[in-house]
Design a protein around this motif. Structure first.
Motif, PDB file in Angstrom:
ATOM      1  N   ASN A  76       1.391   2.961   4.261  1.00 51.87           N
ATOM      2  CA  ASN A  76       0.309   1.999   4.061  1.00 51.87           C
ATOM      3  C   ASN A  76      -0.644   2.585   2.997  1.00 51.87           C
ATOM      4  O   ASN A  76      -0.557   3.775   2.696  1.00 51.87           O
ATOM      5  N   PRO A  77      -1.571   1.795   2.453  1.00 60.48           N
ATOM      6  CA  PRO A  77      -2.506   2.358   1.480  1.00 60.48           C
ATOM      7  C   PRO A  77      -3.229   3.603   2.013  1.00 60.48           C
ATOM      8  O   PRO A  77      -3.570   3.682   3.196  1.00 60.48           O
ATOM      9  N   CYS A 116       0.438  -2.115   1.242  1.00 56.94           N
ATOM     10  CA  CYS A 116       0.611  -3.087   2.324  1.00 56.94           C
ATOM     11  C   CYS A 116       1.544  -4.217   1.873  1.00 56.94           C
ATOM     12  O   CYS A 116       1.716  -5.193   2.593  1.00 56.94           O
ATOM     13  N   GLU A 134       1.628  -2.263   9.100  1.00 59.14           N
ATOM     14  CA  GLU A 134       0.429  -2.933   8.578  1.00 59.14           C
ATOM     15  C   GLU A 134       0.527  -4.430   8.911  1.00 59.14           C
ATOM     16  O   GLU A 134       1.547  -5.074   8.653  1.00 59.14           O
ATOM     17  N   SER A 136      -0.570  -7.330   7.838  1.00 55.65           N
ATOM     18  CA  SER A 136      -0.221  -8.391   6.875  1.00 55.65           C
ATOM     19  C   SER A 136       1.227  -8.242   6.409  1.00 55.65           C
ATOM     20  O   SER A 136       1.914  -9.237   6.155  1.00 55.65           O
ATOM     21  N   GLY A 284      -7.208  -8.323  -4.219  1.00 54.03           N
ATOM     22  CA  GLY A 284      -5.991  -7.533  -3.991  1.00 54.03           C
ATOM     23  C   GLY A 284      -5.900  -7.086  -2.550  1.00 54.03           C
ATOM     24  O   GLY A 284      -5.541  -5.951  -2.255  1.00 54.03           O
ATOM     25  N   CYS A 285      -6.211  -8.013  -1.630  1.00 54.54           N
ATOM     26  CA  CYS A 285      -6.077  -7.751  -0.196  1.00 54.54           C
ATOM     27  C   CYS A 285      -5.329  -8.945   0.398  1.00 54.54           C
ATOM     28  O   CYS A 285      -5.948  -9.991   0.573  1.00 54.54           O
ATOM     29  N   PRO A 286      -4.022  -8.828   0.681  1.00 51.21           N
ATOM     30  CA  PRO A 286      -3.111  -7.721   0.422  1.00 51.21           C
ATOM     31  C   PRO A 286      -2.957  -7.449  -1.089  1.00 51.21           C
ATOM     32  O   PRO A 286      -3.335  -8.276  -1.917  1.00 51.21           O
ATOM     33  N   HIS A 287      -2.382  -6.298  -1.401  1.00 57.01           N
ATOM     34  CA  HIS A 287      -2.187  -5.885  -2.791  1.00 57.01           C
ATOM     35  C   HIS A 287      -1.620  -7.023  -3.647  1.00 57.01           C
ATOM     36  O   HIS A 287      -0.776  -7.804  -3.186  1.00 57.01           O
ATOM     37  N   CYS A 340      -7.085   0.673  -1.003  1.00 56.51           N
ATOM     38  CA  CYS A 340      -7.510  -0.720  -0.845  1.00 56.51           C
ATOM     39  C   CYS A 340      -8.991  -0.834  -0.530  1.00 56.51           C
ATOM     40  O   CYS A 340      -9.663   0.152  -0.279  1.00 56.51           O
ATOM     41  N   VAL A 342     -10.482  -1.731   2.023  1.00 56.47           N
ATOM     42  CA  VAL A 342     -10.938  -1.351   3.361  1.00 56.47           C
ATOM     43  C   VAL A 342     -10.683   0.112   3.690  1.00 56.47           C
ATOM     44  O   VAL A 342     -11.530   0.775   4.291  1.00 56.47           O
TER      45      VAL A 342
END
Ligand code: F3S
Length: 386
Positions: A76-77, A116, A134, A136, A284-287, A340, A342
């Motif tokens: 994950n990130p 992610c 993750e 998402s 970019g959330c998700p990427h 990311c 978060v």
């Protein structure tokens, strides 16, 4: 739970203490959830990769492990980009700890793709069993790709990665993948009518962990990504269906008509949007997908940003789309890989952050300690350049 001979030997410690511990985790999970056996997985995606989330105890646990993963596995990130981390205000102390976490995972044979959106790495096919963690990514794999994964915790995903199998329960079983609630989305007008992050945010709050079925929406793949990510964040949705679009709705055995129906009204969607002042913008959330990078490059062409504008992406996607990255960065916006909004401490210093994601809208206040405003991608760009 049935174990084959090899699994029994692992459990007895014949393949070392780390594998034994990992098998114990899988057996314990299988017993709790009533799994009949273990099912082979084709890949794992492991959360608990940012030092911000695992801290020193998580790092110590990782450093004590001594075995290699058995299937392709990604992270994950993490809490910062692996290069030029100082440019987004990461402290040296945090960076040193994060590097130790990366080294611990590298030693275990995990590929240092920290994202992610592992589905952009083409490691997943319809029907594959996975151990992804993750939320998402789990939602996208189950819903859009038709793969099968429960939402794993970091340790159980790592255990599955090392054994190459996971307990066969929950969303690994077709009978558990039928919809439990129907969602009607009121057809609205205006720029926010098709904001799938907002629709997902509202739906997740209402459905909790039920499996929703949407019948009257026609989202693109990027919109499906936004919808699922938001439902997984504001609720606990690990699988959803969109009639005629997501693959399992096309199966003859798919059950089409949950008795419970709820409606998301346009007025509820509109109420999420405000025009409060912000001091940074992040998307970019998700990427970001390659298409989303292309869109940002087009929107920022010839513009200059007047406040920090961060765009998060997987390193593999960034490296394959440098033509868009250089156009975006000419505007002063930053395209940042590996981390990311978060899980990095980069956003924590801002008072109010604008996002285009329903998931970020849900997480930023608690995880970053800032106020949050949601908009479309176009609105985010407009605010960043004004
Ligand atoms: Fe991905 Fe971070 Fe959002 S992990 S889904 S960019 S909160």
């Amino acid at each position: 739970m049935y174990l084959d001979k090899e699994d029994e030997l692992i459990l007895a410690g014949e393949y070392g203490e780390t594998r034994q511990k990992m098998m114990e985790i899988l057996v314990a999970l299988g017993k709790v959830f009533g799994a009949e056996d273990l099912v082979p997985i084709s890949s794992a995606q492991i959360s608990g990769a940012s030092y911000k989330t695992i801290g020193k105890w998580g790092l110590e646990w990782l450093n004590n492990l001594d075995a290699h993963v058995a299937v392709p596995s990604v992270l994950n990130p993490i809490g910062m980009p692996r290069e030029n981390w100082e440019e987004i205000g990461i402290s040296k102390e945090f960076a040193d700890n994060q590097k130790e976490v990366i080294n611990a995972y590298r030693r275990l044979g995990i590929k240092l793709e920290c994202t992610c959106t592992p589905y952009y790495l083409n490691i997943t096919n319809y029907g594959d069993h996975l151990a992804w963690s993750e939320s998402s990514a789990v939602s996208y794999a189950n819903s859009v790709l038709g793969a099968r994964t429960n939402r794993e915790g970091g340790p159980s995903a790592l255990a599955a990665a090392m054994i190459g199998k996971t307990p066969n329960y929950g969303l690994h079983l077709f009978k558990n993948r039928m919809p439990g609630i129907s969602i009607e989305v009121e057809k609205g007008e205006g720029v926010h009518a098709n904001h799938y992050g907002a629709i997902g945010y509202l739906t997740g709050k209402l459905v909790g962990n039920k499996i929703p079925l949407f019948k009257d929406i026609r989202p693109s793949r990027d919109q499906l990504k936004a919808l699922g990510a938001a439902m997984a964040a504001s609720g606990a949705v690990a699988l959803y269906h969109v009639k005629g679009i997501t693959p399992e709705t096309k199966l003859p055995t798919f059950s089409q008509d949950p008795s419970e129906v709820i409606t998301i009204e346009q007025s509820e969607i509109d109420a999420l949007f405000s025009d409060i002042d912000v001091d940074a913008v992040a998307v970019g959330c998700p990427h970001c997908s390659p298409d989303e990078l292309a869109k940002l490059a087009m929107l920022l062409d010839g513009e200059k940003v007047k406040r920090p504008f961060y765009i998060f992406v997987a390193k593999g996607v960034k490296d394959a789309n440098l033509q868009y990255v250089s156009k975006i960065e000419k505007s002063g916006a930053r395209v940042i890989e590996d981390t990311c909004i978060v899980v990095s401490p980069a956003m924590d210093k801002f008072e109010t952050v604008m996002v285009d994601s329903g998931k970020a809208y849900s997480y930023v206040p608690n995880m970053c300690g800032c106020n949050v405003r949601i908009g479309t991608t176009e609105e985010c760009v407009r605010v960043a350049i004004s």
